[in-house]
Scaffold this active site. Structure first.
Site: not given
Ligand code: ADE
Length: 276
Positions: A122, A149, A191, A206
Site C-alpha cells: 500500500p 507489516e 490479458r 478498454d
Molecule cells: N498489500 C496490502 N495492501 C496493498 C495494496 N493496497 N496494494 C498492493 N499491495 C498491498
C-alpha cells in the site's frame, strides 16, 4: 512470459490457473511458478518474520529469508511448482480465440536484461493501465508477496542488484498481504500480451486506454423488462455508433471520475458535448 510468485500462501495463487490466464498457460504463452517462501526459512519453526526494530505492532518479514529466495528465483534455481492450466478445452475455439499471435517481447532501457521485481505494497506508487501495458512486453516478472507489516526494506534495496524493482499499490486501502494484489496485477498484464485476448479491439477500447471510462454495452434481447437498447446501435451507421460510444464514455467519465478529463485530448465535438 514467465511469472514467478514468492509467497507464504501458495494456494492463494490458484486462480492464476483459470480462465484467460489458464488459457495462456495452455497455449505456451505464459508459464507461472509459485514458490513457498518458507522453503528458504532456516530455523526449525520455518519462521519468516520477526518483531520490528523501534517497536510497534505487527511483524516484519526477515531479510535472511527473502534475500536468498529472490536470489534463487532471479537465477532460475528455485524449486517450486509451475502451475498447470485448469482448462481442459484447448481444442475448443472461443469468441476470443487468438487471431495472430505475436509473442515477441519488446523492452527498453539499459538494464532491461534484468527481470522485473514487483513488490505490491500500500506504500507503493499507484499501479495503472499504462504499467500493465508496459509490463506486458516483459520476459520475466517476479512478484514478492509481503504479509504482516511488510518486508524489511533492505530486501528491496538489495534486490535492485539483480532486478528492476517496482513497489506498487493497487489502491488506497490495506489488504492483509500482497497475494490478491498479485492476482490483480498479473491479470491486468497478461490479458495485454499479444495473442492472449483474441480480439485486439477488446483492449484498445478498454476503460483507461484512451484515458476515459468505457460507456455501457448491450446484447440481445432488444427489449428486456421494459428497458430498450439505445436506438442508435441499430442504425448500421458505424460513424454514428462510434460518436455515440465516445459521448457515453465522456459523460460517464465526467459523472464518475471527472479528474480523468483533465488529461484527455478533447476534440471540439467532445467539448461541445461536455459544455452542453
Ligand atoms: N498489500 C496490502 N495492501 C496493498 C495494496 N493496497 N496494494 C498492493 N499491495 C498491498
Amino acid at each position: 512470459m514467465r511469472l514467478d510468485v514468492v509467497t507464504i500462501f501458495p494456494e492463494y495463487l490458484e486462480p492464476l490457473r483459470h480462465a484467460l490466464l489458464g488459457k495462456a498457460i495452455e497455449q505456451g504463452i505464459l508459464t507461472v511458478g509459485v514458490h513457498d517462501l518458507r522453503n528458504w526459512a532456516t530455523d526449525v519453526h520455518k519462521s519468516v518474520d520477526d518483531t520490528p526494530y523501534g517497536g510497534g505492532p505487527g511483524m516484519v518479514m526477515k531479510p535472511g529469508v527473502w534475500g536468498p529466495a529472490l536470489d534463487d528465483v532471479a537465477a532460475g534455481t528455485a524449486a517450486g511448482r509451475d502451475l498447470t492450466s485448469s482448462l481442459p478445452h484447448v481444442d475448443k475455439p472461443r469468441h476470443d480465440e487468438p487471431a495472430d499471435i505475436d509473442r515477441q517481447a519488446t523492452r527498453g532501457g539499459d538494464d532491461a536484461d534484468l527481470p522485473l521485481l514487483i513488490v505490491p505494497t500500500p506504500a507503493g506508487r499507484p499501479f495503472t493501465q499504462a504499467d500493465a501495458q508496459e509490463w506486458s512486453g516483459e520476459d520475466h516478472i517476479v512478484f514478492a508477496c509481503g504479509r504482516y507489516e511488510g518486508i524489511d526494506q533492505r530486501v528491496v534495496e538489495d534486490a535492485a542488484n539483480r532486478y528492476r524493482v517496482r513497489e506498487v499499490s493497487i489502491g488506497d486501502y490495506v489488504l492483509i498481504g500482497g497475494e490478491v494484489a498479485v492476482l490483480v496485477i498479473a491479470e491486468a498484464i497478461v490479458r495485454l500480451i499479444p495473442g492472449v485476448l483474441g480480439n485486439r479491439r477488446s483492449h484498445e477500447e478498454d476503460s483507461f486506454s484512451d484515458g476515459l471510462l468505457e460507456g455501457p454495452s448491450y446484447t440481445k434481447p432488444r427489449h428486456w423488462r421494459g428497458l430498450d437498447v439505445p436506438e442508435v446501435l441499430f442504425s448500421g451507421n458505424h460513424a454514428k455508433v462510434d460518436r455515440w460510444r465516445r459521448d457515453q464514455a465522456l459523460l460517464r467519465t465526467r459523472a464518475v471520475r471527472p479528474e480523468l478529463l483533465e488529461t484527455v485530448e478533447l476534440s471540439d465535438v467532445d467539448r461541445k458535448l461536455l459544455e452542453g
